[in-house]
Design an enzyme around this catalytic site. Structure first.
Site, mmCIF file in Angstrom:
data_model
loop_
_atom_site.group_PDB
_atom_site.id
_atom_site.type_symbol
_atom_site.label_atom_id
_atom_site.label_comp_id
_atom_site.label_asym_id
_atom_site.label_seq_id
_atom_site.Cartn_x
_atom_site.Cartn_y
_atom_site.Cartn_z
ATOM 1 N N ARG A 75 0.802 -1.228 0.000
ATOM 2 C CA ARG A 75 0.000 0.000 0.000
ATOM 3 C C ARG A 75 0.840 1.286 0.000
ATOM 4 O O ARG A 75 0.543 2.215 -0.755
ATOM 5 C CB ARG A 75 -0.973 -0.003 1.185
ATOM 6 N N ASP A 78 -6.485 -1.316 5.147
ATOM 7 C CA ASP A 78 -5.906 -0.613 3.999
ATOM 8 C C ASP A 78 -6.257 0.868 3.968
ATOM 9 O O ASP A 78 -5.481 1.687 3.469
ATOM 10 C CB ASP A 78 -6.333 -1.281 2.693
ATOM 11 N N SER A 115 -12.894 -12.190 -1.451
ATOM 12 C CA SER A 115 -12.151 -10.934 -1.539
ATOM 13 C C SER A 115 -10.678 -11.287 -1.618
ATOM 14 O O SER A 115 -10.143 -11.939 -0.712
ATOM 15 C CB SER A 115 -12.436 -10.070 -0.306
#
Length: 409
Positions: free
Chosen positions: A98, A127, A179
């Site tokens: 990230r 996140d 996911s």
């Protein structure tokens, strides 16, 4: 007074969340311009057709940034050198992907004169923190839009409803709606049957694992390979010099076919809840294991033991999105100092999910066969010296025992 949003830079993956965010932004911010930015950290085919899809759903343009080399060398390697894990098992695959993406998104937002940066992270996940802390580090005044925290959509099923209503093509369906997050380092799986920790992951089910196979389906003969490290950085496999991307791809291939790197864990999210995830990290698991083996030769006891304490904190910082902070930078400076002598060759045996030591050599090895031998060691180490050492080392224990004996009387 809230500033008018005319241009938004969106962290765009082409997945379900960000696919519906483009039309949502235009509907809710007076038909603002949306510039999509995708960071290529090794998603592979997930990036196929992304420009056409982004523009078809309303973006004015798409940037695709090749961040693979930067991701490995500036984020993965420092974390691996630290030996950092989160809660003993998680190799931080999503966590350190990230900041590298968010940092480059900020650069584009500034160059484009954007009024805001938008991301598709949910309000329940980690996140959102990782993206936004990086944005704050490099653009503290930038407006951040997080649709999951403000829109009326409450579930992935409702996201699919929205996508279908807006004719947005999707690669998923309601029945196979895990996911997932994929990059060159790992693949994560969350949701559906995995939300109940009582359910065993279906490793042998066709289509579940993508980077690996189940150890039960791995070959019945071991694979050997030798990794060379220079100052804690892997540079070659079996004597063949390789760039960082090619090296990790090779380790992923070998580790994946041998069922290495599967982790099933219930972790403590930064936002306060527990979540269950299954992770595939084949090449990374080999790297961590080989690097740790080499350090057993090259680090002295005090440094090695203190470095274990640093590893725990380092892992927490990465997981919590605190990459661009003074403490992480200071810990990285310490780790870099420890790596000056971590040079050598590590031969590993890879077999049915396991990575074991098959031989380690280093020009900086602190191991001395002359001293450690059980054979004739005359002159290298006087065993008589140990008596005085034990007397002094054990003196506090002896004194306490003597005082305890007096009290009993």
């Amino acid at each position: 007074m809230e500033k008018k949003i005319k241009k938004v830079v969106l962290a765009y993956s082409g997945g379900l969340d960000t696919s519906i965010i483009i039309p949502w932004l235009k509907e809710n911010y007076d038909n603002c311009e949306v510039i999509a930015v995708s960071g290529d950290v090794g998603q592979g085919t997930e990036l196929d057709g992304l420009e056409e899809k982004a523009k078809k759903t309303g973006a004015s343009k798409l940037y695709v940034l090749d961040l693979k080399k930067e991701f490995i060398e500036d984020y993965i390697y420092p974390t691996m050198q630290a030996g950092a894990l989160y809660e003993d098992k998680y190799l931080l695959g999503t966590s350190f992907a990230r900041p590298v993406i968010a940092k480059r998104i900020v650069e584009i937002a500034k160059a484009e004169g954007a009024d805001a940066i938008c991301h598709g992270c949910t309000g329940k996940g980690n996140d959102q923190v990782r993206f936004e802390l990086t944005i704050k580090a490099f653009a503290p005044e930038m407006t951040i839009i997080a649709p999951w925290r403000v829109w009326n959509i409450k579930s992935r099923d409702e996201e699919i409803d929205y996508a279908e209503a807006h004719n947005i093509p999707l690669k998923i369906n309601r029945e196979t709606n895990y996911s997932k997050d994929k990059n060159l380092w790992h693949l994560s799986h969350e949701g559906m049957d995995l939300e109940d920790p009582a359910n065993e992951p279906q490793y042998e089910k066709e289509g579940f694992l993508e980077m690996s196979v189940s150890p039960l389906q791995a070959p019945d003969v071991p694979t050997y390979l030798t990794l060379h490290f220079e100052k804690g950085v892997p540079t070659a496999i079996d004597g063949v010099e390789m760039d960082s991307v090619s090296l990790l791809e090779k380790l992923n291939e070998v580790g994946g076919k041998n069922g290495v790197g599967l982790a099933d864990l219930v972790e403590n999210r930064l936002v306060g809840m527990k979540s269950r995830g299954v992770y595939e990290t084949p090449g990374g698991t080999i790297l961590y294991a080989a690097h740790a083996m080499l350090e057993t030769l090259c680090l002295d006891k005090a440094t090695a033991h203190y470095k274990q304490l640093v590893a725990v904190k380092f892992g927490e910082l990465v997981y919590d999105g605190l990459w661009f902070t003074p403490l992480r930078e200071a810990l990285s400076a310490f780790v870099s100092e420890t790596q000056k002598t971590v040079t050598g060759d590590v031969k590993v045996r890879i077999y049915k999910g396991n990575v074991t030591n098959a031989g380690v050599t280093s020009p900086y090895s602190l191991y001395s066969e002359d001293i450690a031998t059980f054979g004739d060691d005359e002159g290298a180490y006087s065993q008589k010296d140990s008596a005085g050492f034990i007397n002094l080392f054990g003196l506090p224990i002896k004194v306490k025992a003597m005082l305890d004996a007096k009290k009993i009387k």
